[in-house]
Design a protein around this motif. Structure first.
Motif, PDB file in Angstrom:
ATOM      1  N   SER A   1       0.832  -1.198   0.000  1.00  0.00           N
ATOM      2  CA  SER A   1       0.000   0.000   0.000  1.00  0.00           C
ATOM      3  C   SER A   1       0.870   1.252   0.000  1.00  0.00           C
ATOM      4  O   SER A   1       2.052   1.222   0.357  1.00  0.00           O
ATOM      5  CB  SER A   1      -0.914   0.017   1.226  1.00  0.00           C
ATOM      6  N   LYS A   2       0.264   2.360  -0.379  1.00  0.00           N
ATOM      7  CA  LYS A   2       0.985   3.639  -0.388  1.00  0.00           C
ATOM      8  C   LYS A   2       1.461   3.993   1.013  1.00  0.00           C
ATOM      9  O   LYS A   2       2.586   4.478   1.208  1.00  0.00           O
ATOM     10  CB  LYS A   2       0.065   4.736  -0.930  1.00  0.00           C
TER      11      LYS A   2
ATOM     12  N   GLU B   1       2.226   1.908   3.437  1.00  0.00           N
ATOM     13  CA  GLU B   1       3.343   1.028   3.802  1.00  0.00           C
ATOM     14  C   GLU B   1       4.620   1.456   3.094  1.00  0.00           C
ATOM     15  O   GLU B   1       5.704   1.477   3.698  1.00  0.00           O
ATOM     16  CB  GLU B   1       2.998  -0.417   3.453  1.00  0.00           C
ATOM     17  N   LYS B   2       4.500   1.811   1.819  1.00  0.00           N
ATOM     18  CA  LYS B   2       5.667   2.253   1.076  1.00  0.00           C
ATOM     19  C   LYS B   2       6.237   3.534   1.677  1.00  0.00           C
ATOM     20  O   LYS B   2       7.458   3.664   1.875  1.00  0.00           O
ATOM     21  CB  LYS B   2       5.303   2.487  -0.392  1.00  0.00           C
ATOM     22  N   ASN B   3       5.363   4.480   1.995  1.00  0.00           N
ATOM     23  CA  ASN B   3       5.828   5.748   2.558  1.00  0.00           C
ATOM     24  C   ASN B   3       6.475   5.559   3.922  1.00  0.00           C
ATOM     25  O   ASN B   3       7.451   6.246   4.260  1.00  0.00           O
ATOM     26  CB  ASN B   3       4.668   6.739   2.658  1.00  0.00           C
ATOM     27  N   LEU B   4       5.958   4.611   4.715  1.00  0.00           N
ATOM     28  CA  LEU B   4       6.582   4.330   6.004  1.00  0.00           C
ATOM     29  C   LEU B   4       7.979   3.758   5.798  1.00  0.00           C
ATOM     30  O   LEU B   4       8.934   4.159   6.483  1.00  0.00           O
ATOM     31  CB  LEU B   4       5.721   3.353   6.810  1.00  0.00           C
ATOM     32  N   GLY B   5       8.116   2.836   4.852  1.00  0.00           N
ATOM     33  CA  GLY B   5       9.436   2.267   4.570  1.00  0.00           C
ATOM     34  C   GLY B   5      10.428   3.323   4.114  1.00  0.00           C
ATOM     35  O   GLY B   5      11.571   3.364   4.592  1.00  0.00           O
ATOM     36  N   LEU B   6      10.010   4.172   3.203  1.00  0.00           N
ATOM     37  CA  LEU B   6      10.878   5.257   2.718  1.00  0.00           C
ATOM     38  C   LEU B   6      11.257   6.190   3.859  1.00  0.00           C
ATOM     39  O   LEU B   6      12.418   6.623   3.971  1.00  0.00           O
ATOM     40  CB  LEU B   6      10.166   6.043   1.614  1.00  0.00           C
ATOM     41  N   PHE B   7      10.301   6.524   4.711  1.00  0.00           N
ATOM     42  CA  PHE B   7      10.540   7.406   5.855  1.00  0.00           C
ATOM     43  C   PHE B   7      11.562   6.807   6.814  1.00  0.00           C
ATOM     44  O   PHE B   7      12.500   7.484   7.256  1.00  0.00           O
ATOM     45  CB  PHE B   7       9.213   7.667   6.578  1.00  0.00           C
TER      46      PHE B   7
END
Length: 352
Positions: A234-235, A237-243
């Protein structure tokens, strides 16, 4: 072969609503009852399997249905009178906390390669200690790991997330790499195991999101992007990983300050994003900052008391100038520990 599951006729006769017929060809009916959905699957035999999907026939033979299931603990049935139907000693395995495939592991895996991840997932739920595997099972997994390349990312991510929040996760992720499963499920070849080992200890008992622990394997943000391409996460989840990958080293507590939480609070204030606090809480779990995590969970983001409208009232109309002044006042407000009120902040503005 039965032409259709009799349970559908039963539901129709009882006036029970059925929804989402996508699973019907596999014998699964979703019944809506008391404001809840119940997935009910009739007895089946797998006629043809290709490692991803199966063509099925319906049956009335409970043992034949049990034979096509993945694990012994998932192949038991309970009669209405409490009788246990257990054709493969699943009850004994459950008591002994063993996870075993029904019949031959290799055959079960080749019917659906996702069963490799289901094995790891149930291991994390059932078994008391890491390392208690049958050699034949591990050999079958290693020999068939490449079959996961043909499984959809969405299905893999469902299982991987459950592995990441289960028990023995450090052992299981290492095993996924040791058995050469990782390349086929989107995990980086050049994983950061030192970081992963540290973070897996940090998050114990703090209910991290799956991505919080997984991010510790990633060395660069591009690893998150590649994972997303494979698993369609999900968007959020991806944003959390990048963060996490970006901020795990840079965003740290103030060591020479009586306000160690302030760098995190300032980040939230500056980001102005609704989920910033949740991300920072995951970062604190990742870093093992458990005391700061508790403080952060109790902190409410204070509203910045000055708006562009307030600045216009003192005679400044240029949008560019208003934006610059707002930023300056925001910095003053942050330095005050978010205590300065509107009038005090506006007094810093030199009137034209």
């Amino acid at each position: 072969m039965l032409q259709k599951p009799h349970m559908k006729d039963m539901f129709q006769a009882a006036g029970i609503r059925m929804i989402n017929n996508k699973g019907e060809k596999h014998g699964t009916i979703t019944a809506r009852l008391h404001e809840e959905n119940f997935e009910i699957t009739t007895l089946r035999i797998d006629v043809v399997t290709d490692g991803r999907h199966a063509e099925v026939e319906f049956t009335t033979d409970w043992q034949k249905d049990a034979e096509r299931r993945d694990l012994t603990i998932n192949s038991m049935f309970l009669g209405f009178d409490g009788t246990l139907f257990d054709y493969f000693n699943g009850y004994e395995d459950l008591k002994n906390k063993k996870v075993r495939f029904v019949g031959h592991a290799k055959q079960r895996i080749q019917e659906d390669y996702l069963r490799i991840l289901r094995y790891f997932r149930f291991y994390g739920r059932i078994v008391d200690k890491p390392g208690d595997h049958d050699p034949e099972t591990l050999e079958a997994i290693a020999e068939n790991a490449k079959g996961l390349a043909g499984i959809s990312g969405e299905r893999i991510w469902v299982e991987l997330k459950k592995i990441l929040v289960g028990n023995h996760v450090n052992h299981l992720i290492h095993l996924i790499y040791d058995l050469d499963v990782a390349p086929y499920i989107g995990l980086p070849a050049n994983a950061s195991f030192e970081e992963f080992n540290k973070v897996s200890k940090n998050v114990e008992g703090f209910s991290p999101k799956p991505m919080t622990l997984l991010a510790s394997l990633f060395k660069v943000q591009d690893d998150v992007t590649k994972l997303d391409l494979r698993l369609k996460i999900s968007k959020e989840e991806k944003n959390l990983g990048l963060f996490l990958v970006k901020n795990r080293k840079d965003l740290i507590k103030a060591t020479d300050s009586s306000e160690p939480l302030k760098p995190y609070q300032d980040f939230i204030i500056d980001s102005r994003e609704p989920d910033a606090t949740l991300r920072v809480c995951e970062l604190l779990k990742y870093q093992g900052e458990h005391c700061l995590l508790k403080d952060m969970q109790q902190w409410s983001v204070p509203p910045f008391p000055v708006s562009g409208h307030d600045i216009r009232k003192v005679g400044i109309s240029s949008g560019k100038e208003i934006g610059a002044l707002l930023q300056q006042l925001r910095e003053q407000w942050k330095k005050s520990g978010y205590q300065m009120e509107k009038d005090e902040l506006l007094s810093y503005i030199k009137k034209p």
